[in-house]
Design an enzyme around this catalytic site. Structure first.
Site, PDB file in Angstrom:
ATOM      1  N   ARG A 111       0.854  -1.189   0.000  1.00 25.13           N
ATOM      2  CA  ARG A 111       0.000   0.000   0.000  1.00 25.13           C
ATOM      3  C   ARG A 111       0.893   1.243   0.000  1.00 25.13           C
ATOM      4  O   ARG A 111       2.082   1.157   0.320  1.00 25.13           O
ATOM      5  CB  ARG A 111      -0.947   0.004   1.202  1.00 25.13           C
ATOM      6  CG  ARG A 111      -0.253   0.114   2.545  1.00 25.13           C
ATOM      7  CD  ARG A 111      -1.263   0.232   3.675  1.00 25.13           C
ATOM      8  NE  ARG A 111      -0.591   0.284   4.957  1.00 25.13           N
ATOM      9  CZ  ARG A 111      -1.221   0.319   6.128  1.00 25.13           C
ATOM     10  NH1 ARG A 111      -2.536   0.289   6.184  1.00 25.13           N
ATOM     11  NH2 ARG A 111      -0.551   0.373   7.258  1.00 25.13           N
ATOM     12  N   ASN A 149      -5.921   7.166   3.021  1.00 23.29           N
ATOM     13  CA  ASN A 149      -5.533   6.679   4.336  1.00 23.29           C
ATOM     14  C   ASN A 149      -4.086   7.045   4.626  1.00 23.29           C
ATOM     15  O   ASN A 149      -3.179   6.691   3.864  1.00 23.29           O
ATOM     16  CB  ASN A 149      -5.668   5.147   4.397  1.00 23.29           C
ATOM     17  CG  ASN A 149      -5.563   4.613   5.817  1.00 23.29           C
ATOM     18  OD1 ASN A 149      -6.518   4.681   6.578  1.00 23.29           O
ATOM     19  ND2 ASN A 149      -4.391   4.117   6.180  1.00 23.29           N
ATOM     20  N   GLU A 150      -3.878   7.788   5.681  1.00 21.94           N
ATOM     21  CA  GLU A 150      -2.534   8.102   6.183  1.00 21.94           C
ATOM     22  C   GLU A 150      -1.541   8.455   5.080  1.00 21.94           C
ATOM     23  O   GLU A 150      -0.594   7.696   4.807  1.00 21.94           O
ATOM     24  CB  GLU A 150      -1.988   6.944   7.025  1.00 21.94           C
ATOM     25  CG  GLU A 150      -2.740   6.732   8.316  1.00 21.94           C
ATOM     26  CD  GLU A 150      -2.086   5.699   9.233  1.00 21.94           C
ATOM     27  OE1 GLU A 150      -1.269   4.902   8.753  1.00 21.94           O
ATOM     28  OE2 GLU A 150      -2.398   5.707  10.429  1.00 21.94           O
ATOM     29  N   GLU A 305      -8.466   6.063  14.270  1.00 20.17           N
ATOM     30  CA  GLU A 305      -7.974   4.729  14.600  1.00 20.17           C
ATOM     31  C   GLU A 305      -7.380   4.795  16.002  1.00 20.17           C
ATOM     32  O   GLU A 305      -6.485   5.603  16.257  1.00 20.17           O
ATOM     33  CB  GLU A 305      -6.894   4.268  13.617  1.00 20.17           C
ATOM     34  CG  GLU A 305      -7.412   4.064  12.211  1.00 20.17           C
ATOM     35  CD  GLU A 305      -6.350   3.529  11.248  1.00 20.17           C
ATOM     36  OE1 GLU A 305      -5.312   3.006  11.706  1.00 20.17           O
ATOM     37  OE2 GLU A 305      -6.557   3.648  10.035  1.00 20.17           O
ATOM     38  N   TRP A 313       3.196  -4.239  14.116  1.00 20.09           N
ATOM     39  CA  TRP A 313       4.202  -3.701  13.198  1.00 20.09           C
ATOM     40  C   TRP A 313       5.528  -3.318  13.850  1.00 20.09           C
ATOM     41  O   TRP A 313       6.440  -2.849  13.178  1.00 20.09           O
ATOM     42  CB  TRP A 313       3.648  -2.495  12.442  1.00 20.09           C
ATOM     43  CG  TRP A 313       2.712  -1.606  13.235  1.00 20.09           C
ATOM     44  CD1 TRP A 313       1.353  -1.613  13.161  1.00 20.09           C
ATOM     45  CD2 TRP A 313       3.042  -0.614  14.217  1.00 20.09           C
ATOM     46  NE1 TRP A 313       0.818  -0.690  14.024  1.00 20.09           N
ATOM     47  CE2 TRP A 313       1.829  -0.058  14.679  1.00 20.09           C
ATOM     48  CE3 TRP A 313       4.249  -0.140  14.745  1.00 20.09           C
ATOM     49  CZ2 TRP A 313       1.791   0.933  15.659  1.00 20.09           C
ATOM     50  CZ3 TRP A 313       4.206   0.849  15.726  1.00 20.09           C
ATOM     51  CH2 TRP A 313       2.990   1.371  16.158  1.00 20.09           C
ATOM     52  N   GLU A 353      -1.548  -8.167   8.384  1.00 22.00           N
ATOM     53  CA  GLU A 353      -1.662  -7.665   9.765  1.00 22.00           C
ATOM     54  C   GLU A 353      -2.334  -8.690  10.681  1.00 22.00           C
ATOM     55  O   GLU A 353      -3.143  -8.343  11.545  1.00 22.00           O
ATOM     56  CB  GLU A 353      -2.422  -6.330   9.770  1.00 22.00           C
ATOM     57  CG  GLU A 353      -1.685  -5.248   8.994  1.00 22.00           C
ATOM     58  CD  GLU A 353      -2.352  -3.887   9.039  1.00 22.00           C
ATOM     59  OE1 GLU A 353      -3.571  -3.810   9.277  1.00 22.00           O
ATOM     60  OE2 GLU A 353      -1.636  -2.885   8.827  1.00 22.00           O
ATOM     61  N   GLN A 354      -1.974  -9.958  10.494  1.00 21.11           N
ATOM     62  CA  GLN A 354      -2.694 -11.004  11.224  1.00 21.11           C
ATOM     63  C   GLN A 354      -2.430 -10.974  12.730  1.00 21.11           C
ATOM     64  O   GLN A 354      -3.213 -11.494  13.507  1.00 21.11           O
ATOM     65  CB  GLN A 354      -2.352 -12.371  10.646  1.00 21.11           C
ATOM     66  CG  GLN A 354      -2.852 -12.532   9.217  1.00 21.11           C
ATOM     67  CD  GLN A 354      -2.467 -13.849   8.582  1.00 21.11           C
ATOM     68  OE1 GLN A 354      -2.432 -14.881   9.246  1.00 21.11           O
ATOM     69  NE2 GLN A 354      -2.153 -13.809   7.298  1.00 21.11           N
ATOM     70  N   HIS A 356      -2.263  -8.246  14.479  1.00 18.47           N
ATOM     71  CA  HIS A 356      -2.832  -7.028  15.090  1.00 18.47           C
ATOM     72  C   HIS A 356      -4.097  -7.381  15.862  1.00 18.47           C
ATOM     73  O   HIS A 356      -4.950  -8.101  15.370  1.00 18.47           O
ATOM     74  CB  HIS A 356      -3.166  -6.022  13.984  1.00 18.47           C
ATOM     75  CG  HIS A 356      -3.261  -4.608  14.462  1.00 18.47           C
ATOM     76  ND1 HIS A 356      -4.302  -4.156  15.245  1.00 18.47           N
ATOM     77  CD2 HIS A 356      -2.439  -3.543  14.272  1.00 18.47           C
ATOM     78  CE1 HIS A 356      -4.106  -2.868  15.503  1.00 18.47           C
ATOM     79  NE2 HIS A 356      -2.984  -2.473  14.933  1.00 18.47           N
TER      80      HIS A 356
HETATM   81  C1  GAL Z   1      -2.423   2.328  10.633  1.00 19.31           C
HETATM   82  C2  GAL Z   1      -3.174   2.108   9.337  1.00 19.31           C
HETATM   83  C3  GAL Z   1      -4.100   0.925   9.427  1.00 19.31           C
HETATM   84  C4  GAL Z   1      -3.380  -0.249  10.038  1.00 19.31           C
HETATM   85  C5  GAL Z   1      -2.871   0.138  11.405  1.00 19.31           C
HETATM   86  C6  GAL Z   1      -2.192  -0.980  12.152  1.00 19.31           C
HETATM   87  O1  GAL Z   1      -1.263   3.055  10.426  1.00 19.31           O
HETATM   88  O2  GAL Z   1      -3.924   3.244   8.989  1.00 19.31           O
HETATM   89  O3  GAL Z   1      -4.562   0.590   8.143  1.00 19.31           O
HETATM   90  O4  GAL Z   1      -2.333  -0.656   9.219  1.00 19.31           O
HETATM   91  O5  GAL Z   1      -1.946   1.173  11.244  1.00 19.31           O
HETATM   92  O6  GAL Z   1      -1.777  -0.545  13.427  1.00 19.31           O
END
Ligand code: GAL
Length: 673
Positions: A111, A149-150, A305, A313, A353-354, A356
């Site tokens: 992305r 997004n971001e 968020e 991450w 992102e499994q 998370h």
């Molecule tokens: C943010 C992002 C989300 C997701 C999240 C995970 O930076 O906008 O899509 O990746 O982190 O913590």
């Protein structure tokens, strides 16, 4: 900056495309039971909305929207442009970003692997944004829109593709008009880089030695502005289709400085913020970033968020203690959030992102974050609508100063953000509220204003600051002030240049980069100091009790000895009075800080970076002690955050958030103490 009473709500990011449709209604019900009344959807769903160019599939989103509407949950929809589908990048590889750190072109499958200049990408974005806005712009259950997004996430702001270079050259042409003006602004005669055609100007891809600082700074401005323009292009499509009553937002990041967020915020109705406190220095830095978000528009913001538990991450993704998610949520509310949306509804079984966490676990069972979100909605049901009053203290925050100092720090440890954090820390630990303001803000009403290292000269800002001081304000400016022209060439005047030097009544004689080896307590006892070491000072004396009118009471006439680091300047006051002097180094006895009385106010200059950036004498002279909240018998330090908010009748309510991992009991204070 007095804010309207808050209408606090909680919500969640929901990804219908990740789950069988048969789950949606159950999920909606379970989320509603926790008090969730908003879902944010669609920001990565371009491939599902447009599986092949021009072939739209919207029926599934119609049904998702209906499902949530039926459950009493409203929706924020996002434009899905951070993730162009493979059909687009395959057909148009020029949409992929060329990384400014490596000069290597991204491959698809991730992305934010795009640039903001490829016509094929911009036009495809226009088409999908138009199509979804036509479809759901007037949907009764859609209350707002998030653009993309971001921007800049994964350090993706800057692109050094050929397309970017051509756009940069055009941007420079618009800015400077003539090559003579550009060459003069950047000082290109250094290392034989005088440009005689716009096409000769490079983008700062990796090269053998350093790039010209003017080129680097302008490339920062240009790259930041590219995403502001990218965002505006979508706003212009959305606005007529959604009407004036739905808001448009974007999700800004914590601890992120590649884009000028004041500029990005300007075209939006509401700033959105992604609050991932993990990796920060604790509640202090979270508070700082929340205040910065409120400052971007001087009004309440949304947390789009909110970390709901462990993330995926970081190199290590530690557990999140019970109660922490609830504390983070309330912290966001007291710093000015109108809504907090958790990321995400459920831990996902597919994709990148499994690991998370979500409000639910991978198997759909309710996770701790869910229970805490539910507790938050119970809390909110019992709290009155509260307003955050204008803070007594402001800190000026400026992205261009940050970039200028970051591009040529002279001391690898010098960080504008760390300097701001040091200022904020002392105020936060004393529970003194802070507003972040841009350089050109009207400062009337603030008791004290800090201007951290305003590197770039701009006399319009001097006029603003002078008016504030003359009107009775107390302005504190730190080292590295007004020494760079807009093209990042050095001033030919003494620092701080021009009107700021006059306002402060001071001139810098010498400046020193203080390397970290001399930090007190860091040298081993058996370590032999190099013979030049003793020449490097690291202490400064606060002239407590020595300057008439500034009786600081550090002891009768005994100056306090403070440690400083990173940066030091020796000063010659022109009109100002000395406030601190160096006590060691070959610049022993030189003036380190000054105060200048101007009109009804005072202008302070700090020439060195003390461990406590606001020395005791200054703290007292600014009257900060009377603003501090003292918690007698409470635990030491600032694990307890105290914020005073106002209800509709003007009554103050004190909110205390315990960020410590243990229960503490605090005495009830009388309001106003
Ligand atoms: C943010 C992002 C989300 C997701 C999240 C995970 O930076 O906008 O899509 O990746 O982190 O913590």
């Amino acid at each position: 900056m007095s804010l309207p009473p808050q209408t606090r709500r909680i919500g969640v990011a929901y990804y219908p495309e990740h789950w069988p449709e048969s789950r949606w209604a159950d999920d909606a019900r379970v989320l509603r039971e926790a008090g969730i009344s908003i879902v944010r959807m669609m920001e990565f769903a371009w491939d599902k909305l447009e599986p092949r160019q021009g072939e739209y599939r919207f029926d599934w989103m119609d049904r998702a929207l209906e499902t949530f509407q039926a459950a009493g949950i409203q929706a924020v929809l996002c434009t899905p442009t951070p993730t162009p589908p493979p059909w687009l990048s395959h057909q148009h590889p020029e949409i992929l970003r060329v990384n400014d750190r490596t000069a290597v072109r991204d491959v698809p499958g991730s992305r934010r692997h795009v640039n903001a200049f490829a016509p094929a990408y911009l036009e495809a974005c226009d088409r999908i944004v138009t199509a979804i806005a036509d479809r759901w712009g007037q949907h009764a259950n859609v209350i707002g829109w998030q653009i993309d997004n971001e921007f800049g996430c994964h350090n993706s702001t800057r692109d050094v593709s050929d397309l970017s270079r051509a756009a940069f050259q055009a941007w420079l042409r618009g800015k400077y008009g003539t090559l003579d003006a550009l060459n003069a602004a950047w000082g290109t005669q250094f290392w034989s880089a005088t440009y005689t055609a716009w096409e000769q100007i490079p983008v700062p891809a990796p090269t053998t030695a350093d790039h010209n600082p003017g080129l680097l700074l302008d490339f920062r401005r240009f790259s930041s502005g590219a995403w502001v323009r990218f965002q505006k292009r979508q706003i212009d499509i959305l606005r007529p289709r959604i009407g004036p009553d739905r808001f448009i937002t974007h999700n800004f990041m914590i601890h992120f400085f590649e884009i000028d967020y004041f500029e990005l915020a300007r075209d939006l109705d509401v700033v959105g913020f992604d609050n991932y406190p993990y990796g920060m220095t604790g509640p202090l830095e979270t508070a700082l970033n929340l205040d910065l978000m409120r400052g971007l528009k001087g009004k309440p913001f949304w947390v789009l968020e909110q970390q709901p538990g462990p993330v995926n991450w970081a190199p290590f993704n530690p557990p999140v203690a019970p109660g922490q998610v609830r504390a983070w949520t309330h912290q966001a509310f007291v710093h000015g959030a109108d809504a907090v949306l958790y990321f995400r509804e459920r831990a996902v079984n597919i994709g990148q992102e499994q690991y998370h966490s979500g409000l639910m676990k991978h198997d759909g069972a309710l996770d701790r974050g869910y229970h805490e979100a539910k507790q938050v909605s119970d809390d909110l049901a019992h709290l009155p609508a509260l307003t955050r009053p204008k803070a007594p203290v402001a800190i000026v925050f400026d992205y261009e100063d940050l970039w200028t100092l970051e591009l040529d720090p002279h001391n690898a440890e010098f960080s504008y953000y760390r300097l701001v954090t040091d200022m904020y820390r002392q105020l936060w630990e004393a529970h003194i509220p802070v507003d972040f303001v841009p350089r050109d803000a009207d400062l009337a009403g603030y008791k004290a204003v800090f201007v951290p290292s305003p590197a770039l000269i701009d006399e319009a800002h001097t006029a603003t600051w002078r008016a504030y001081v003359e009107g009775g304000g107390k302005l504190v400016v730190t080292f590295r002030a007004f020494f760079k022209n807009p093209g990042s060439t050095w001033t030919d005047q003494p620092m701080p240049a021009g009107g700021l030097g006059e306002l402060l009544g001071v001139r810098v004689d010498e400046f020193f980069c203080i390397p970290p080896v001399k930090w007190v307590g860091l040298r081993r006892p058996d370590e032999i100091a190099p013979d030049w070491d003793d020449d490097r000072g690291s202490h400064v004396s606060d002239l407590a009790g020595k300057t008439p009118g500034y009786g600081f009471g550090e002891g009768f006439g005994m100056p306090a000895k403070l440690h400083y680091h990173t940066w030091a300047e020796t000063l010659t006051p022109s009109a100002a009075e000395p406030l601190m002097r160096y006590v060691d180094g070959f610049w022993k006895d030189a003036v380190a800080a000054t105060v200048n009385k101007v009109g009804a106010g005072e202008a302070y200059y700090l020439g060195c970076w003390c461990d406590k950036i606001i020395p005791r004498s200054l703290w007292q002279a600014l009257g900060l002690e009377s603003l501090a909240i003292k918690v007698e018998d409470g635990p030491r330090g600032a694990a307890i955050e105290i914020v005073r908010l106002q209800d509709a009748d003007g009554h103050l309510h004190e909110v205390r958030i315990n960020h410590a991992k243990r229960t503490v009991t605090l005495p009830v204070l009388e309001t106003g103490k």
